[in-house]
Design a protein around this motif. Structure first.
Motif, PDB file in Angstrom:
ATOM      1  N   THR A  73      45.202  40.630  32.191  1.00  0.00           N
ATOM      2  CA  THR A  73      44.258  39.934  30.981  1.00  0.00           C
ATOM      3  C   THR A  73      42.593  40.111  30.656  1.00  0.00           C
ATOM      4  N   VAL A  74      42.433  40.824  29.601  1.00  0.00           N
ATOM      5  CA  VAL A  74      41.123  40.868  29.430  1.00  0.00           C
ATOM      6  C   VAL A  74      40.981  40.384  27.217  1.00  0.00           C
ATOM      7  N   GLU A 165      44.586  36.654  36.754  1.00  0.00           N
ATOM      8  CA  GLU A 165      45.705  35.608  36.186  1.00  0.00           C
ATOM      9  C   GLU A 165      46.360  35.726  35.201  1.00  0.00           C
ATOM     10  N   GLU A 166      47.307  35.696  34.890  1.00  0.00           N
ATOM     11  CA  GLU A 166      47.660  35.795  33.350  1.00  0.00           C
ATOM     12  C   GLU A 166      47.924  34.525  32.489  1.00  0.00           C
ATOM     13  N   ASP A 167      47.658  33.867  33.102  1.00  0.00           N
ATOM     14  CA  ASP A 167      47.337  31.949  33.260  1.00  0.00           C
ATOM     15  C   ASP A 167      46.531  31.915  31.840  1.00  0.00           C
ATOM     16  N   GLY A 168      45.638  32.679  32.793  1.00  0.00           N
ATOM     17  CA  GLY A 168      43.931  32.453  31.777  1.00  0.00           C
ATOM     18  C   GLY A 168      42.829  31.436  32.864  1.00  0.00           C
ATOM     19  N   TRP A 169      42.323  30.901  32.086  1.00  0.00           N
ATOM     20  CA  TRP A 169      41.111  29.770  32.256  1.00  0.00           C
ATOM     21  C   TRP A 169      41.558  28.327  32.959  1.00  0.00           C
ATOM     22  N   VAL A 170      42.180  28.319  34.231  1.00  0.00           N
ATOM     23  CA  VAL A 170      42.481  26.893  35.129  1.00  0.00           C
ATOM     24  C   VAL A 170      41.377  26.408  36.220  1.00  0.00           C
TER      25      VAL A 170
END
Length: 198
Positions: A73-74, A165-170
């Motif tokens: 993901t970008v 990861e598709e979850d982004g910022w965790v």
């Protein structure tokens, strides 16, 4: 101009390193596995450009890095001063989200600054590295590295973000108040201007 300032984790009383030389910054951060590089800026990309325009302008670099690192993901994150109602509250909340020390257990934190600035604070190896990133800078913080980020009291930046990861910022917060003991974004920028290195 990018600026790296390094202190002992015990506090900012003594500066161990201060440099604005890209090669020195990259060499100083490399032992911690931190990626630092500079990309050429694209003329005609306004700070408030639409995400699709930003991504299109930097497509060759994005494709190269994605191929090297396997990002899935970008996207583009952007926040700039505005007179719109509620902007100050939005900016304050956005800044607060990243100010406490945290890690990312499942992903690196990789950002390329298209416009504006922000400071990444990396707490590693008994030291705190404050990396003042500005347009043209790419910084990659490895997963598991304790760090925090400050965009200042009047945030102004556009950044391309890369995720495995598709979850982004965790974020996983450490609970340590170390971030309160070191100069914030505004202090670092003001200090640089006073030294004539702006």
């Amino acid at each position: 101009m990018t600026l790296l300032t390094t202190w002992s984790e015990s506090g900012p009383g003594t500066v161990l390193r201060r440099t604005s030389e890209p090669a020195e910054i990259a060499a100083a951060l490399a032992p911690a596995g931190v990626r630092y590089e500079q990309w050429p800026l694209r003329a005609g990309v306004a700070p408030d450009a639409e995400p699709t325009a930003v991504l299109a302008a930097y497509r060759p670099e994005i494709d190269r890095l994605t191929a090297e690192e396997g990002f899935v993901t970008v996207d583009v994150a952007s926040l700039h001063p505005s007179e719109a109602p509620g902007w100050a509250e939005t900016a304050r909340a956005a800044r607060q989200k990243f100010l406490a020390e945290h890690t990312h257990e499942d992903d690196d934190e990789v950002r390329f600054f298209v416009a504006g600035a922000g400071v990444f604070y990396l707490h590693t190896g008994g030291e705190v590295h404050a990396v003042l990133c500005e347009e043209g800078d790419l910084l990659g913080v490895p997963r598991g590295t304790t760090h925090w980020f400050d965009m200042g009291t009047r945030p102004s930046f556009t950044a391309i973000r890369f995720f495995h990861e598709e979850d982004g910022w965790v974020g996983t917060f450490t609970g340590d108040d170390i971030a309160l003991r070191f100069p914030d974004f505004d202090t670092l920028v003001a200090g640089r201007a006073e030294r004539g290195t702006a």
